[in-house]
Design an enzyme around this catalytic site. Structure first.
Site, PDB file in Angstrom:
ATOM      1  N   GLY A   1      18.644 -68.043  10.581  1.00  0.00           N
ATOM      2  CA  GLY A   1      19.995 -67.732  10.992  1.00  0.00           C
ATOM      3  C   GLY A   1      21.043 -68.286  10.029  1.00  0.00           C
ATOM      4  N   LEU A   2      22.269 -68.379  10.525  1.00  0.00           N
ATOM      5  CA  LEU A   2      23.363 -68.902   9.698  1.00  0.00           C
ATOM      6  C   LEU A   2      23.390 -70.416   9.843  1.00  0.00           C
ATOM      7  CD1 LEU A   2      25.740 -67.980   7.865  1.00  0.00           C
ATOM      8  CD2 LEU A   2      27.197 -68.079   9.890  1.00  0.00           C
ATOM      9  N   HIS A   3      22.443 -71.085   9.164  1.00  0.00           N
ATOM     10  CA  HIS A   3      22.364 -72.539   9.245  1.00  0.00           C
ATOM     11  C   HIS A   3      23.275 -73.178   8.196  1.00  0.00           C
ATOM     12  CE1 HIS A   3      19.595 -72.848   5.731  1.00  0.00           C
ATOM     13  NE2 HIS A   3      19.215 -71.642   6.138  1.00  0.00           N
ATOM     14  N   ALA A   4      23.123 -74.480   8.008  1.00  0.00           N
ATOM     15  CA  ALA A   4      24.103 -75.232   7.208  1.00  0.00           C
ATOM     16  C   ALA A   4      24.221 -74.744   5.771  1.00  0.00           C
ATOM     17  CB  ALA A   4      23.751 -76.722   7.225  1.00  0.00           C
TER      18      ALA A   4
END
Length: 253
Positions: free
Chosen positions: A175-178
């Site tokens: 996903g849209l992680h760090a």
């Protein structure tokens, strides 16, 4: 670009946290100084070392100081009396590891002292929200939002100038992680544009696309569709770059 000072009882902890944060910044990095340990391998903090660190990274934009615990706070407070620079210095209540990461990414993106401090202090909110804690406070939201702080993809698109919005699917397995979120923040620093993002699955948003903490608060997973709306002089160019980043998986896919 503002300077960042990291104050810790442990040099190993401070360097590890800073190294982690710097891995999230692909381009130009802010000035960072570490004041850790009490000398000769002793655990502790030293106010004179903190003051020297502040002077080392002082800039007209200001300095943000992030501390770990206990005497680190007292040493930072004392250091304000010892420093020779006249830059504005702010002692942040940010969580240590998450706050350093948020501060470094936001500073690298050209954020002001207020921006960087706000992002650092709010750095735990995405984790609190994901684990079912108290609702996250408003973080870097755009000027117009629904009363509950959320908006549908359609409402965001309607507020954007015609043609300057896009629905983009997250293809990264995590996903849209760090890391991809930090890449997005750093990339947008080069554009004269304002972008907002909504997670259409959850209805979360809109959040500012140049806010690391805001992006992480979307909780975007693989397969989620993000509605990105853009405005400003370079809106089209910025939206095209964001589209490229998302469709290519931010270089991870």
């Amino acid at each position: 670009m503002i300077g960042v000072v990291v104050v810790s009882h442990s040099p190993a902890l401070a360097h590890a946290a800073v190294d982690l944060a710097l891995q999230m910044v692909p381009g130009e990095k802010p000035a960072i100084a570490i004041a850790a340990g009490a000398g000769e391998g002793l655990i502790g903090t030293d106010a004179t070392a903190v003051s020297a660190a502040i002077d080392e990274v002082a800039s007209p934009e200001g300095v943000l100081v992030i501390m770990d615990l206990g005497s680190a706070v007292m040493s930072a407070e004392m250091a304000l009396d010892f420093r020779s620079s006249e830059a504005e210095v702010r002692l942040s209540s940010a969580p240590f590891v998450e706050g350093i990461l948020a501060a470094v990414v936001t500073a690298a993106g050209g954020g002001s002292l207020d921006d960087v401090d706000r992002e650092a202090r709010g750095a735990l909110e995405p984790k609190i929200s994901m684990l079912g804690g108290a609702p996250a406070p408003e973080i870097a939201t755009p000027d117009v939002a629904a009363p509950d702080g959320t908006a549908s993809a359609a409402s965001v698109a309607e507020r954007a100038p015609a043609g300057l919005s896009a629905d983009l699917t997250i293809i990264n397995s995590d996903g849209l992680h760090a890391r991809p979120a930090a890449t997005l923040v750093s990339t947008l620093a080069g554009f004269d544009a304002k972008l907002t993002v909504v997670n259409t699955r959850s209805g979360t948003g809109p959040v500012a696309a140049n806010s690391l903490i805001g992006l992480l608060s979307l909780g975007a997973k693989s397969g989620d569709v993000l509605t990105v709306a853009a405005s400003g002089a370079q809106a089209a160019e910025a939206l095209a770059k964001v589209t490229e980043l998302v469709t290519e998986g931010f270089g991870e896919v």
